[in-house]
Design a protein around this motif. Structure first.
Motif, PDB file in Angstrom:
ATOM      1  N   LEU A   8      20.623  52.536  21.335  1.00  0.00           N
ATOM      2  CA  LEU A   8      20.041  51.181  21.286  1.00  0.00           C
ATOM      3  C   LEU A   8      20.432  50.478  19.983  1.00  0.00           C
ATOM      4  O   LEU A   8      20.833  49.316  19.994  1.00  0.00           O
ATOM      5  CB  LEU A   8      18.515  51.268  21.402  1.00  0.00           C
ATOM      6  N   TYR A   9      20.302  51.213  18.868  1.00  0.00           N
ATOM      7  CA  TYR A   9      20.610  50.577  17.578  1.00  0.00           C
ATOM      8  C   TYR A   9      22.081  50.208  17.496  1.00  0.00           C
ATOM      9  O   TYR A   9      22.461  49.172  16.971  1.00  0.00           O
ATOM     10  CB  TYR A   9      20.246  51.508  16.415  1.00  0.00           C
ATOM     11  N   ARG A  10      22.917  51.098  18.034  1.00  0.00           N
ATOM     12  CA  ARG A  10      24.346  50.837  17.982  1.00  0.00           C
ATOM     13  C   ARG A  10      24.690  49.582  18.782  1.00  0.00           C
ATOM     14  O   ARG A  10      25.455  48.728  18.357  1.00  0.00           O
ATOM     15  CB  ARG A  10      25.105  52.048  18.517  1.00  0.00           C
ATOM     16  N   ALA A  18      23.681  54.822  13.373  1.00  0.00           N
ATOM     17  CA  ALA A  18      24.083  53.869  14.402  1.00  0.00           C
ATOM     18  C   ALA A  18      23.940  52.452  13.872  1.00  0.00           C
ATOM     19  O   ALA A  18      24.677  51.550  14.245  1.00  0.00           O
ATOM     20  CB  ALA A  18      23.223  54.043  15.641  1.00  0.00           C
ATOM     21  N   TYR A  55      13.928  45.219  24.211  1.00  0.00           N
ATOM     22  CA  TYR A  55      15.362  44.938  24.131  1.00  0.00           C
ATOM     23  C   TYR A  55      15.793  44.099  25.315  1.00  0.00           C
ATOM     24  O   TYR A  55      15.309  44.299  26.430  1.00  0.00           O
ATOM     25  CB  TYR A  55      16.159  46.245  24.110  1.00  0.00           C
ATOM     26  N   ASN A  84      11.184  48.110  26.810  1.00  0.00           N
ATOM     27  CA  ASN A  84      11.099  48.830  25.550  1.00  0.00           C
ATOM     28  C   ASN A  84      11.660  50.230  25.728  1.00  0.00           C
ATOM     29  O   ASN A  84      12.002  50.655  26.848  1.00  0.00           O
ATOM     30  CB  ASN A  84       9.684  48.818  24.978  1.00  0.00           C
ATOM     31  N   GLY A  85      11.770  50.981  24.612  1.00  0.00           N
ATOM     32  CA  GLY A  85      12.464  52.265  24.612  1.00  0.00           C
ATOM     33  C   GLY A  85      11.899  53.277  25.607  1.00  0.00           C
ATOM     34  O   GLY A  85      12.635  53.855  26.403  1.00  0.00           O
ATOM     35  N   LYS A 112       8.711  46.968  20.587  1.00  0.00           N
ATOM     36  CA  LYS A 112      10.023  46.363  20.447  1.00  0.00           C
ATOM     37  C   LYS A 112      10.662  46.303  21.841  1.00  0.00           C
ATOM     38  O   LYS A 112      10.750  47.329  22.520  1.00  0.00           O
ATOM     39  CB  LYS A 112      10.882  47.224  19.529  1.00  0.00           C
ATOM     40  N   ASN A 116      25.699  36.411  13.690  1.00  0.00           N
ATOM     41  CA  ASN A 116      24.742  37.457  14.027  1.00  0.00           C
ATOM     42  C   ASN A 116      25.059  38.737  13.258  1.00  0.00           C
ATOM     43  O   ASN A 116      24.174  39.386  12.698  1.00  0.00           O
ATOM     44  CB  ASN A 116      24.807  37.700  15.533  1.00  0.00           C
ATOM     45  N   ILE A 128      16.851  62.495  14.684  1.00  0.00           N
ATOM     46  CA  ILE A 128      16.997  61.275  15.480  1.00  0.00           C
ATOM     47  C   ILE A 128      16.991  60.047  14.592  1.00  0.00           C
ATOM     48  O   ILE A 128      17.806  59.134  14.741  1.00  0.00           O
ATOM     49  CB  ILE A 128      15.877  61.213  16.545  1.00  0.00           C
ATOM     50  N   TYR A 182      17.706  56.214  21.253  1.00  0.00           N
ATOM     51  CA  TYR A 182      17.471  55.258  20.161  1.00  0.00           C
ATOM     52  C   TYR A 182      18.732  54.951  19.349  1.00  0.00           C
ATOM     53  O   TYR A 182      19.037  53.790  19.107  1.00  0.00           O
ATOM     54  CB  TYR A 182      16.308  55.718  19.278  1.00  0.00           C
ATOM     55  N   PRO A 183      19.493  56.005  18.980  1.00  0.00           N
ATOM     56  CA  PRO A 183      20.755  55.663  18.293  1.00  0.00           C
ATOM     57  C   PRO A 183      21.627  54.734  19.130  1.00  0.00           C
ATOM     58  O   PRO A 183      22.235  53.809  18.606  1.00  0.00           O
ATOM     59  CB  PRO A 183      21.427  57.022  18.090  1.00  0.00           C
ATOM     60  N   GLU A 210      22.696  47.165  19.466  1.00  0.00           N
ATOM     61  CA  GLU A 210      22.171  45.987  18.764  1.00  0.00           C
ATOM     62  C   GLU A 210      23.130  45.591  17.646  1.00  0.00           C
ATOM     63  O   GLU A 210      23.439  44.414  17.444  1.00  0.00           O
ATOM     64  CB  GLU A 210      20.799  46.306  18.173  1.00  0.00           C
ATOM     65  N   GLU A 211      23.633  46.621  16.955  1.00  0.00           N
ATOM     66  CA  GLU A 211      24.572  46.378  15.864  1.00  0.00           C
ATOM     67  C   GLU A 211      25.820  45.667  16.367  1.00  0.00           C
ATOM     68  O   GLU A 211      26.367  44.791  15.706  1.00  0.00           O
ATOM     69  CB  GLU A 211      24.941  47.735  15.233  1.00  0.00           C
ATOM     70  N   ALA A 231      15.188  61.009  23.928  1.00  0.00           N
ATOM     71  CA  ALA A 231      15.030  59.972  22.903  1.00  0.00           C
ATOM     72  C   ALA A 231      16.070  60.102  21.815  1.00  0.00           C
ATOM     73  O   ALA A 231      16.530  59.106  21.254  1.00  0.00           O
ATOM     74  CB  ALA A 231      13.629  60.060  22.306  1.00  0.00           C
ATOM     75  N   GLY A 232      16.459  61.349  21.548  1.00  0.00           N
ATOM     76  CA  GLY A 232      17.414  61.600  20.470  1.00  0.00           C
ATOM     77  C   GLY A 232      18.731  60.892  20.668  1.00  0.00           C
ATOM     78  O   GLY A 232      19.410  60.558  19.703  1.00  0.00           O
ATOM     79  N   GLY A 238      25.905  43.704  18.756  1.00  0.00           N
ATOM     80  CA  GLY A 238      25.578  42.366  19.268  1.00  0.00           C
ATOM     81  C   GLY A 238      25.498  42.310  20.784  1.00  0.00           C
ATOM     82  O   GLY A 238      25.497  41.225  21.362  1.00  0.00           O
TER      83      GLY A 238
END
Lengths: 907, 122
Positions: free
Chosen positions: B66-68, A68, B91, B39-40, B89, A3, A61, B63-64, B70-71, B59-60, B73
């Motif tokens: 969420l991405y982190r 991130a 999650y 979703n977000g 999207k 992944n 952002i 979202y970071p 996801e990164e 939101a600021g 895993g």
């Protein structure tokens, strides 16, 4: 894990999509927030504004989100590349210099890799890559003293391999001979070609498709030869014999006088699976062998006859390891079946048989077992050499970069003090060097490709057609090599450039570069000059030698009136008797031509060791017991034809041309050195492995003999003559004309063809033409060596330049103070100039022993007189000093242009 | 060598000035996603609703985060459709995320009970 890998790939390759998705997601967020505010009773405009306000600053952002996702480094690399390109644009001269130097270092390595990669991973020119293709090799047949070597199978073995269906899905057999190719066109002289006799499935097994016509389809190994013979011709043959005629299919030509019909043209470059000697190849059915080669059928039936090669397809799942025991067993059985008498006779003869067998992948490098082991040595030596070149180029470029970094020190210091991470700056500098290495690699590959192209088009016979292929392996190697090289030469300067005492740099008062680094750099330059010198001295000596060689190339006014004609008397004729009578006919016809003064047969030139009979030689003879001589076979009258006067004794007699020869004619000078003032006639010489002595029957003018040589005598090798040994039919006839010979060449060619249409004329040149081409190739060779030496000098000069330039920029402040205190510009320049020259002189002195060794080796190799060497050495030393002086003077001059005000402003 | 890996890691860790808060947000997101994929925007609404507007996650930082995640895993993103037909999207928690949530919750509970104890005694 998987992944993570996926995400990582995604962040690199799907960047645009990720960005789009992020925008979409944020847009949806705001839309949903707006909708909620509207639900609460806001006006749409107010709601949108409120949603946006609530969300915050988009750019921040998004940037955080990218961070991130671990995506920032791509942007970092991108900006590093931009930064590097900008930097290169600002320093074009330095960039181009480094590019050229690196292109050399990387280029030679890539070229070497590509050549050997092609040899080790490709099955040979024109054959598609196929992992399952193997070569089955049998007895090792090698010439006892020569370099010829081949691996052969008997036909019975081939059939046995073909029956091993559990191992091999297909087995193809081939054998090749030189043959005479002739067309019906009387204007076109016959041609010596390589005739390969192949099984019908040969082209199928190799997966070689014809460019025109068809190749035989896979039918059983035995074809019916009683019908018309069919032939596939090579591309080169199609071009040369048929002028690339599109309607060549169906045309008839003769191979060894047997008519055959063209059914196909092989693709360009395809020569054979390894046993063809010429580009002008023709493939015939295996069954045609006895007819075309006029041999008995026992080549197929007798276990004693081993002349076949086998190519096979391994069945899926079978590898060479599994096939090997079977192959060994079959070979052992075949060896046992050989008639002991034949085997022992063959083993005692000039060819040595070694019973062995193996199965190897069909690759270009294992075509010839002897080449294979030699290739490995060559690859190792060349590899070491090219890596050394790379090391030197890297060291020089590294020095240049360190020098360049000085001028950027302020920039670095400012950025560091503004909070830039050192890691980031190093990354930026490394990006620069890697980019440089990539550009250099691209340049190197391009030059290599261009050179290969020129070579293959200009010398198609010498070069292996299309064998050198730039495939993905080569591309991968080049890319990886460029990155590694970039790091090697870039890391040290980058570390150095970013290790700064900020306050001092900003005040322009940084201490000098670390002592060890400067010392290392200096030592490197000294070593380079040290190595350059013997190279240049060697080259200079060779150059002088070649100039004197060219002067010494004894020319004679006769050169324009002597024509050397070479024939292939054995190719394509039924018997020795026929060849012999044909050569006699040619000789007679040529001698009778108007304008021709005479003709005489000439044998081969061979280098032999001669030993005078112990009781015959003069006790005070300066020559060693065994002398290397250049022996030539000559018919009676040959010496007179070449204006070589017989001083004592007599010329050869017709009766002395026999299968055993016992008389010899030597030069007067050689005779004097061997026997002193005693009469040489009747004294005896023994040659090489002969068990008997030959008698000297004549002594000829040795100076006149020198005019026979094409090159200069590389060492003292006297010329001697024997009568022609009639055991073999000599194919050379020398013709002497009354006037200039060149206009007569077409007549001579026509006369020879008319006298014996089946004997191909392989070469015809006047002595003058041969001499000129020898001279040209000599000069070309020396030009190549000279270019190598100049390149080495250029590299050292760059190293020297880098050091002095660096020293000048390091000591700007000091120069300022000196100038302010009244030092004259010339004094300042002299300061740096002297330090650079001191390094070069040191290199020259240290290189002296090396040069002496090189010179001694050269003298031993070439027999060069020692008188020239001090001159050469002085010239080279002066040359190196001039170049070194220039390389130091250019940057040193910059020291003079330092303005004391600017230099001292920070004080 | 002028730089070491340790120094690098240290600088990376101190650069995020609110490590506690960030960890807390990760925990909140994981906990909320455990029950259902979201979703977000819905996530921000649910955080506000559950904490009764005490925690206002903007939101600021969402979202970071969420991405982190996801990164790392811990969560997985896929495209779904909202009730009014918009592509969105969504999650959801991965197995690794579930494990991480359990561990983090454990840590948090011990931490908060310790903190409560301190606040009560003094």
């Amino acid at each position: 894990m998987l992944n993570r890998l996926f995400l990582w790939f995604r962040s690199i390759f799907l960047r645009a999509r990720l960005e789009r998705e992020m925008h979409e997601e944020i847009a949806l967020h705001i839309e949903q927030a707006t909708a909620r505010y509207i639900d609460r009773g806001m006006s749409p405009a107010d709601a949108a504004q409120a949603a946006r306000r609530e969300f915050g600053n988009f750019d921040f952002i998004e940037e955080d989100a990218r961070d991130a996702r671990g995506q920032r480094w791509i942007d970092a690399v991108r900006s590093d590349v931009r930064f590097a390109l900008r930097h290169f644009r600002r320093t074009p001269l330095a960039t181009v210099t480094m590019l050229l130097v690196l292109a050399l270092g990387i280029g030679v390595n890539v070229a070497l890799f590509t050549v050997f990669n092609s040899l080790w991973t490709l099955p040979g020119p024109g054959i598609p890559r196929d992992e399952s293709l193997v070569r089955i090799r049998g007895i090792d047949v090698s010439e006892r003293w020569g370099r010829l070597s081949s691996r052969a199978l008997s036909y019975g073995e081939v059939l046995e391999y073909a029956s091993q269906e559990q191992l091999f899905s297909a087995v193809a057999a081939s054998t090749s001979e030189d043959a005479l190719l002739a067309t019906a066109d009387p204007e076109r002289p016959p041609l010596t070609a390589s005739a390969a006799y192949v099984s019908d499935n040969y082209f199928d097994v190799l997966n070689v498709r014809p460019v025109l016509g068809r190749v035989w389809s896979a039918t059983p190994l035995h074809a019916d030869p009683t019908t018309v013979l069919t032939a596939v011709i090579s591309y080169a043959n199609w071009e040369r014999v048929f002028d690339s005629a599109p309607d060549v299919i169906g045309r008839t030509f003769r191979v060894n006088d047997v008519p055959v019909t063209v059914v196909g043209v092989a693709p360009r470059g395809f020569r054979s699976s390894g046993d063809a000697s010429s580009r002008y190849a023709v493939w015939l059915p295996l069954a045609a062998y006895p007819i075309v080669q006029r041999s008995e059928l026992h080549v197929f039936t007798s276990p004693d006859s081993a002349r076949f090669s086998a190519i096979a397809h391994l069945r899926p799942g079978v590898d060479t390891e599994q096939a090997l025991p079977v192959v060994k067993a079959i070979a052992a059985r075949a060896d046992a079946a050989r008639t002991p008498r034949v085997a022992s006779r063959l083993r005692g003869g000039p060819m040595r048989w070694t019973a062995t067998a193996d199965v190897v992948p069909l690759l270009a490098h294992n075509q010839n077992p002897r080449d294979d082991s030699e290739l490995k040595v060559i690859a190792a030596v060349m590899g070491a050499l090219t890596l050394l070149i790379l090391l030197i180029t890297c060291a020089n470029v590294s020095s240049l970069l360190v020098g360049l970094a000085v001028s950027r020190r302020r920039e670095m210091a400012v950025r560091l003090s503004l909070g830039a991470a050192r890691k980031r700056l190093i990354g930026q500098l490394l990006t620069e060097s890697i980019l440089l290495a990539f550009a250099a690699a691209a340049l190197g590959v391009f030059v290599f490709w261009a050179v290969m192209r020129v070579l293959t088009t200009r010398f198609p016979d010498e070069m292996l057609d299309q064998l050198v292929v730039l495939d993905w392996r080569a591309a991968l190697f080049t890319g990886g090599f460029a990155i590694v090289t970039g790091i090697i030469f870039g890391l040290s300067p980058a570390l150095h450039a970013t290790r700064l005492a900020l306050a001092e740099v900003l005040k322009d008062a940084a201490a000098a570069v670390s002592g060890s680094r400067a010392l290392l750099q200096r030592a490197l330059v000294v070593v380079q000059i040290m190595l350059t010198q013997p190279l240049l001295i060697g080259i200079g000596a060779l150059l002088l030698l070649s100039i004197s060689d060219i002067r010494k190339l004894a020319t004679s006014e006769l050169d324009g009136r002597i024509v050397n004609m070479s024939f292939d008397p054995y190719i394509g004729v039924a018997s020795d008797a026929e060849a012999r009578s044909s050569m006699v006919r040619i000789h007679e016809r040529l001698a009778a031509l108007p304008g021709v003064a005479g003709a005489a047969a000439e044998g081969w030139v061979m280098s032999r060791s001669a030993t005078p009979h112990p009781s015959d030689r003069h006790p005070a003879s300066p020559l060693p017991d065994t002398i290397r001589v250049s022996g030539r076979m000559a018919a009676p009258g040959y010496l007179g034809l070449r204006d070589i006067r017989i001083i004592r004794g007599r010329d050869f007699l017709e009766s002395e041309m026999d299968t055993i020869i016992t008389s010899v004619i030597i030069g007067d000078d050689f005779a004097r050195r061997l026997f002193g003032d005693a009469d040489p006639i009747g004294r005896r010489l023994r040659f090489e492995r002969d068990s008997f002595y030959m008698q000297i029957v004549g002594v000829a003018d040795e100076d006149a003999m020198e005019t026979l040589r094409l090159g200069a005598p590389s060492s003292y090798q006297p010329i001697i003559f024997w009568p022609i040994n009639t055991a073999a039919i000599p194919g050379r006839i020398v013709v002497r004309t009354h006037g200039p010979a060149e206009p007569l060449l077409p007549h001579l060619r026509a006369a020879a063809a008319a006298a014996a249409p089946r004997i191909p004329l392989s070469a015809i040149n006047t002595m003058q033409q041969s001499r000129e081409s020898t001279r040209r190739s000599l000069l070309q060779g020396f030009a190549a060596i000279g270019a190598g030496g100049l390149l080495a000098l250029f590299l050292s000069a760059i190293g020297l330049y880098a050091i002095v330039a660096f020293a000048v920029s390091q000591r700007t402040r000091e120069i300022g103070i000196r100038t302010a205190l009244g030092a004259r510009r010339s004094q300042v320049v002299g300061l740096f100039f002297r330090s650079g020259v001191r390094l070069s002189v040191l290199g020259l002195i240290l290189g002296l022993p090396l040069s002496l060794i090189a010179l001694r080796m050269l003298r031993e190799q070439t027999g060069m007189p020692p008188t020239n060497t001090p001159v050469v050495a002085t010239c080279v030393a002066a040359g190196v000093l001039i170049v070194a002086g220039l390389a130091t003077w250019l940057p040193a001059r910059r020291a003079a242009s330092v303005d004391p005000l600017t230099a001292l402003r920070s004080e | 060598m002028g730089f070491s890996l340790v120094a690098l890691v240290e600088s990376a860790m101190t650069s995020s000035n609110t490590p506690l808060l960030q960890g807390t947000l990760d925990l909140i997101v994981l906990q909320l996603l455990r029950s259902e994929p979201t979703n977000g925007y819905d996530l921000t609404l649910r955080i506000q609703a559950i904490t009764k507007d005490v925690l206002n996650v903007n939101a600021g930082s969402l979202y970071p985060a969420l991405y982190r995640l996801e990164e790392k895993g811990l969560i997985r993103a896929s495209w779904g459709v909202t009730e009014n037909g918009r592509r969105a999207k969504v999650y959801s928690l991965t197995a690794a995320g579930r494990k991480q949530l359990a561990a983090q919750r454990d840590v948090w509970e011990r931490f908060s009970s310790a903190l409560t104890a301190i606040l009560r005694t003094t």
